[in-house]
Design a protein around this motif. Structure first.
Motif, PDB file in Angstrom:
ATOM      1  N   PRO A  81       0.828  -1.224   0.000  1.00  0.00           N
ATOM      2  CA  PRO A  81       0.000   0.000   0.000  1.00  0.00           C
ATOM      3  C   PRO A  81       0.861   1.273   0.000  1.00  0.00           C
ATOM      4  O   PRO A  81       0.527   2.250  -0.671  1.00  0.00           O
ATOM      5  N   ASP A  82       1.970   1.285   0.758  1.00  0.00           N
ATOM      6  CA  ASP A  82       2.873   2.450   0.784  1.00  0.00           C
ATOM      7  C   ASP A  82       4.014   2.213  -0.203  1.00  0.00           C
ATOM      8  O   ASP A  82       5.177   2.069   0.162  1.00  0.00           O
ATOM      9  N   CYS A  83       3.690   2.218  -1.481  1.00  0.00           N
ATOM     10  CA  CYS A  83       4.655   1.838  -2.512  1.00  0.00           C
ATOM     11  C   CYS A  83       5.035   3.044  -3.371  1.00  0.00           C
ATOM     12  O   CYS A  83       4.341   4.062  -3.402  1.00  0.00           O
ATOM     13  N   TYR A  84       6.152   2.851  -4.096  1.00  0.00           N
ATOM     14  CA  TYR A  84       6.654   3.895  -4.988  1.00  0.00           C
ATOM     15  C   TYR A  84       7.195   3.236  -6.253  1.00  0.00           C
ATOM     16  O   TYR A  84       7.902   2.235  -6.188  1.00  0.00           O
ATOM     17  N   TRP A  85       6.852   3.819  -7.375  1.00  0.00           N
ATOM     18  CA  TRP A  85       7.421   3.405  -8.648  1.00  0.00           C
ATOM     19  C   TRP A  85       8.027   4.646  -9.281  1.00  0.00           C
ATOM     20  O   TRP A  85       7.325   5.554  -9.700  1.00  0.00           O
ATOM     21  N   GLY A 125       1.982   5.268  -4.377  1.00  0.00           N
ATOM     22  CA  GLY A 125       0.773   4.551  -4.003  1.00  0.00           C
ATOM     23  C   GLY A 125       0.133   3.821  -5.171  1.00  0.00           C
ATOM     24  O   GLY A 125       0.390   4.106  -6.347  1.00  0.00           O
ATOM     25  N   ARG A 126      -0.711   2.871  -4.835  1.00  0.00           N
ATOM     26  CA  ARG A 126      -1.322   2.012  -5.858  1.00  0.00           C
ATOM     27  C   ARG A 126      -2.192   2.795  -6.834  1.00  0.00           C
ATOM     28  O   ARG A 126      -2.237   2.476  -8.031  1.00  0.00           O
ATOM     29  N   ILE A 183       6.018  -5.447  -3.659  1.00  0.00           N
ATOM     30  CA  ILE A 183       6.934  -4.401  -4.124  1.00  0.00           C
ATOM     31  C   ILE A 183       6.769  -3.158  -3.248  1.00  0.00           C
ATOM     32  O   ILE A 183       5.671  -2.617  -3.107  1.00  0.00           O
ATOM     33  N   TRP A 184       7.880  -2.743  -2.675  1.00  0.00           N
ATOM     34  CA  TRP A 184       7.891  -1.512  -1.876  1.00  0.00           C
ATOM     35  C   TRP A 184       8.356  -0.333  -2.730  1.00  0.00           C
ATOM     36  O   TRP A 184       7.681   0.673  -2.833  1.00  0.00           O
ATOM     37  N   THR A 185       9.525  -0.479  -3.385  1.00  0.00           N
ATOM     38  CA  THR A 185       9.990   0.537  -4.334  1.00  0.00           C
ATOM     39  C   THR A 185      10.412  -0.144  -5.621  1.00  0.00           C
ATOM     40  O   THR A 185      10.974  -1.236  -5.612  1.00  0.00           O
ATOM     41  N   LEU A 186      10.146   0.529  -6.724  1.00  0.00           N
ATOM     42  CA  LEU A 186      10.530   0.022  -8.036  1.00  0.00           C
ATOM     43  C   LEU A 186      11.113   1.183  -8.833  1.00  0.00           C
ATOM     44  O   LEU A 186      10.487   2.246  -8.932  1.00  0.00           O
TER      45      LEU A 186
END
Length: 600
Positions: free
Chosen positions: A35-39, A54-55, A113-116
């Motif tokens: 939920p607390d993700c970054y791309w 975020g998603r 996935i947390w950061t991509l």
């Protein structure tokens, strides 16, 4: 988690992500993210430099870009085993899109996935001529009317800008413009670099004589040609000037020195710029398709307007015009400002026997050079990092893989450690009256630089002179007015002065757009630099990336390029690929074009 387990976990996620992307199942793709993700994407998916937080933002990007991007072959990079620490598995990845090959970095937390990070590495069919693709140089065999490499190069120089127009014009021939020019040269993009100075490197040569880079050599390499192993850790200005001149010649760049850019306007109907330049006194009209302003973060001096500047009978100039200390022995000098240039200039003046006073109007972040190198840069940019197998490219991508939204969380403990290590130093400095800070949230140097590009000094000795009172200090005051032979301050004190140096920084890069093109275009583009962090001198809303740097702007075919040597090296790759794609007619659907919230 073992290395093998980390490899398996990341490979499984990449396989699932690729399958979801290939079938256009956005929901299945975003379900693979925390939920607390970054791309963070550098051109590969967005044709932009963009961080999705975020998603919901990731889903929006995929819904918009997926059909055109056509991603495939998401894999762990060969010979780069994944690692695990503190419950986070991470590893290098490779992938392809319909038109490009890419590299990146992934972090998993709790199996998601947390950061991509995804970055475009090369365009298919337009690979750089290096390695097995390098040019032959020699032409074996015999034929009449053969021309040599030198003759072909001279013919190119004669034709470009007269018989043939450049596809890209770069205004500004410092390290940024030269590094980008080298990238474009390798991609076969006809480019001219123009600069008002006579020779490449003159922008460095003409600064005060004691100027050195404060960033270490491992952080400062140029594209393609790293500095040699015996290069000094901190490069003196004349040495970097000579390197840039050599680099320009060796990389065969079309560099027009002694050339002043007078005006530019965009012809919407023809899709080209009309740029008037004066080269060696001769007016020339250039018609490039793309215009890059590489005039530098520290390009347009911010000269204050104080009452009495027209009355003052001494000398006054901005720090960018400061010639050095030699002419001021035995005189009294007042330096307005307390950041890098102010400290360097004050220290050199003191060494030359000058009575010098620094006027500090607001607080400054100070960090000792050796502490910065050891605790903040050492893992990525140092001899220790090189010995551990860290390459410049991997260091750049590792740093780029941390989204700006969370970078301060990584920086705060580093600068807390620096503050603890150098507590005695900071105590002495504060006792002298110097106003210190570590940024609005104690995140230190890098965040200050990214947010505002100012407000700090990397200490290489001047702070000790301040603490000892050898560089006199007036802090927490402002300038009220200049009198004939003095500077009157807001606390009622008056400083005698033969010279006033305005070490007051630089304005937004879009100031050059206003001067060269128009205020209308500058306002259309908006403020350049900053993250929208809503901290001092970086107003919100949150942007998540550097405003308008190295990416499309609201003005078609206008680009900004610059930053420190690290940023110029790293981001020139992505700007050059964007320009090459446009030259070749490759579709470049931009996602998330920079909005304008501030004009300058």
């Amino acid at each position: 988690m073992s290395e093998n387990t980390a490899n398996q976990a990341i490979s499984a996620v990449l396989e699932s992500l690729e399958a979801a992307l290939k079938r256009g199942d956005t929901q299945a793709a975003v379900d693979l993210f925390q939920p607390d993700c970054y791309w963070r994407d550098l051109v590969a998916f967005t044709w932009n430099i963009k961080t999705l937080e975020g998603r919901e933002q990731i889903a929006e990007m995929l819904n918009t870009q997926l059909a055109a991007t056509k991603p495939s072959r998401l894999r762990l990079a060969d010979n780069e085993p994944a690692t695990e620490a503190d419950g986070v598995a991470q590893g290098w990845i490779t992938f392809e899109t319909g038109v490009a090959r890419g590299t990146g970095f992934i972090r998993l937390k709790q199996g998601r996935i947390w950061t991509l990070l995804t970055t475009m590495a090369e365009l298919k069919g337009h690979e750089e001529p290096k390695g097995p693709l390098r040019p032959m140089g020699a032409e074996h065999g015999a034929r009449r009317d053969r021309t040599s490499w030198k003759e072909r190069r001279e013919a190119e120089l004669d034709a470009l800008g007269t018989a043939e127009q450049p596809y890209c014009l770069i205004v500004g021939g410092g390290q940024g413009g030269i590094g980008l020019g080298a990238r474009l040269r390798q991609l076969g993009v006809p480019t001219i670099i123009v600069d008002k100075n006579e020779r490449p490197g003159d922008a460095w040569r003409k600064r005060y004589k004691t100027l050195c880079l404060h960033d270490p050599v491992w952080y400062d390499h140029m594209p393609y040609l790293p500095f040699p192993d015996n290069w000094p850790v901190f490069t003196p200005k004349d040495k970097i000037g000579d390197w840039l001149e050599m680099y320009t010649k060796v990389m065969e760049l079309n560099y027009w020195g002694s050339t002043v850019c007078k005006s530019a306007r965009y012809d919407e109907a023809k899709g080209e710029w009309i740029v008037e330049v004066e080269r060696g006194g001769e007016p020339i009209t250039l018609r490039p398709k793309q215009l890059v302003l590489a005039t530098g973060m520290s390009g347009k001096p911010n000269v204050p307007s104080f009452k009495g500047m027209d009355v003052f009978k001494g000398e006054q100039h901005h720090s960018s015009q400061h010639p050095g200390p030699d002419a001021y022995h035995g005189k009294k000098v007042v330096v307005i400002g307390a950041n890098n240039s102010a400290h360097d200039i004050c220290a050199a003046l003191w060494e030359a026997g000058v009575d010098v006073t620094m006027v500090q109007r607001s607080s400054t972040h100070i960090v000792k050079s050796d502490s910065l190198m050891e605790l903040a840069l050492g893992d990525l940019y140092s001899e220790r990092a090189v010995a551990a197998g860290m390459t410049t490219a991997k260091a750049d991508l590792t740093f780029a893989s941390i989204p700006y939204a969370m970078l301060h969380e990584f920086q705060i403990p580093v600068f807390n450690a620096i503050r603890e290590r150098d507590a005695e130093f900071y105590a002495r400095l504060e006792k002298s009256g110097f106003m210190l800070d570590f940024g609005d949230d104690d995140s230190g140097l890098f965040m200050k630089y990214l947010r505002r590009g100012s407000g700090y000094y990397i200490d290489v000795g001047a702070s000790q002179l301040v603490a000892d009172g050898k560089i006199k200090l007036k802090s927490g005051v402002d300038v009220v007015e200049l009198k004939e032979h003095s500077v009157l301050l807001s606390d009622g004190s008056e400083l005698e002065a033969d010279l006033v140096v305005y070490a007051t920084g630089y304005g937004s890069m879009n100031g050059w757009a206003a001067d060269l093109i128009s205020r209308e275009v500058a306002d259309k583009v908006g403020k350049v630099w900053g993250l929208g962090s809503n901290t001092t001198k970086d107003p919100g809303p949150w942007e998540g990336e550097q405003r308008n740097m190295w990416k499309p702007t609201q003005q078609e075919a206008l680009w900004f390029h610059g930053g420190n040597l690290h940023q110029s090296r790293h981001y020139s790759q992505y700007l050059s690929l964007q320009l090459k794609a446009r030259m070749e007619g490759i579709p470049t659907p931009v996602f998330g074009l920079q909005e304008v919230h501030h004009l300058s």
